[in-house]
Design an enzyme around this catalytic site. Structure first.
Site, PDB file in Angstrom:
ATOM      1  N   HIS A 106       0.817  -1.244   0.126  1.00 12.96           N
ATOM      2  CA  HIS A 106      -0.119   0.189  -0.076  1.00 12.96           C
ATOM      3  C   HIS A 106       0.941   1.353   0.018  1.00 12.96           C
ATOM      4  O   HIS A 106       0.500   2.346  -0.440  1.00 12.96           O
ATOM      5  CB  HIS A 106      -0.804  -0.011   1.376  1.00 12.96           C
ATOM      6  CG  HIS A 106      -2.286   0.625   1.070  1.00 12.96           C
ATOM      7  ND1 HIS A 106      -2.775   0.784  -0.081  1.00 12.96           N
ATOM      8  CD2 HIS A 106      -3.295   1.155   2.014  1.00 12.96           C
ATOM      9  CE1 HIS A 106      -3.813   1.472  -0.020  1.00 12.96           C
ATOM     10  NE2 HIS A 106      -4.052   1.692   1.241  1.00 12.96           N
ATOM     11  N   ASN A 138      -5.821   7.349   4.534  1.00 16.85           N
ATOM     12  CA  ASN A 138      -7.009   8.006   4.329  1.00 16.85           C
ATOM     13  C   ASN A 138      -6.977   9.425   4.459  1.00 16.85           C
ATOM     14  O   ASN A 138      -7.863  10.211   4.191  1.00 16.85           O
ATOM     15  CB  ASN A 138      -7.848   7.401   5.199  1.00 16.85           C
ATOM     16  CG  ASN A 138      -8.294   5.914   4.852  1.00 16.85           C
ATOM     17  OD1 ASN A 138      -7.541   5.457   4.080  1.00 16.85           O
ATOM     18  ND2 ASN A 138      -9.156   5.288   5.831  1.00 16.85           N
TER      19      ASN A 138
END
EC number: 3.1.1.29
Length: 214
Positions: free
Chosen positions: A46, A96
């Site tokens: 990620h 996020n």
């Protein structure tokens, strides 16, 4: 500009950013390249965007010039690219919330969304596959979604770095948050080099003209 001028600006920036005092804009174009990821998980799939930024900094000779900036909650480095200047950014917020760091830095450096490159992982492409996307939707990527929300625009060009999608949907979270396998790690140096070539070539081309073409 005399040789080393941009590097000198980067050193002065490290002292001035805490007071939000920026160097004068260079005569050429200025671009930002932001590597999206989770700062506490640098070796995971990620966070491959951050790995690309590391390689980009090494290629440009500024790997030792990263400065932590509390206003952006990010690590920043300045690098010359011909007559242009690159602002390299690695957010220090979770994926996020990466957009908050990107948007704050764009504001400080006077950059539009079109002048901000995002580098991030892409589930729907196999490991080793790269694609440049010129704006558009987040395609389910939370870091990109955060950037779109905070910049109030979806015009940012994006370098999508394939990490592959696991066979079972329930394994996606473990896959993206997991580290690359030993076999995958053998492919990473070439992948990071190719990603660096692609983004530098695209920025060089755009610096020479007004279009956003690939």
């Amino acid at each position: 500009m005399r040789p080393g001028g941009f590097l000198g600006a980067g050193q002065r920036l490290s002292r001035a950013m805490s007071r939000c005092v920026l160097e004068p804009r260079p005569p050429g174009k200025r671009w930002m390249v932001a590597g999206l990821g989770n700062p506490g998980l640098p070796g995971t799939r990620h966070s491959v965007g951050m790995a690309v930024l590391g390689q980009l900094a090494r290629r440009l000779g500024v790997a030792e010039s990263w400065t932590r900036d509390r206003h952006c909650a990010a690590d920043l480095a300045l690098a010359p690219l011909g007559d242009a200047q690159l602002v390299l950014l690695r957010p220090r917020r979770l994926m996020n919330a990466n957009g908050r760091s990107v948007a704050r830095a764009a504001e400080l450096f006077g950059l539009t969304a079109e002048e901000v490159y995002l580098v991030h992982d892409e589930l729907d492409k196999p490991l080793g596959r790269l694609a440049l996307k010129l704006g558009g939707s987040a395609r389910g990527h939370n870091g990109v979604r955060s950037c779109i929300s905070c910049l109030n625009s979806n015009a940012m060009p994006r370098l999508r770095v394939g990490i592959g999608r696991p066979a079972h949907p329930e394994a996606v979270q473990a896959h993206v948050l997991g580290c690359f396998s030993p076999a995958e790690q053998e492919l990473l140096p070439l992948l990071l080099d190719r990603a660096t070539d692609l983004i530098l070539d695209h920025i060089r081309e755009r610096s020479q003209g007004p279009s956003l073409g690939p």
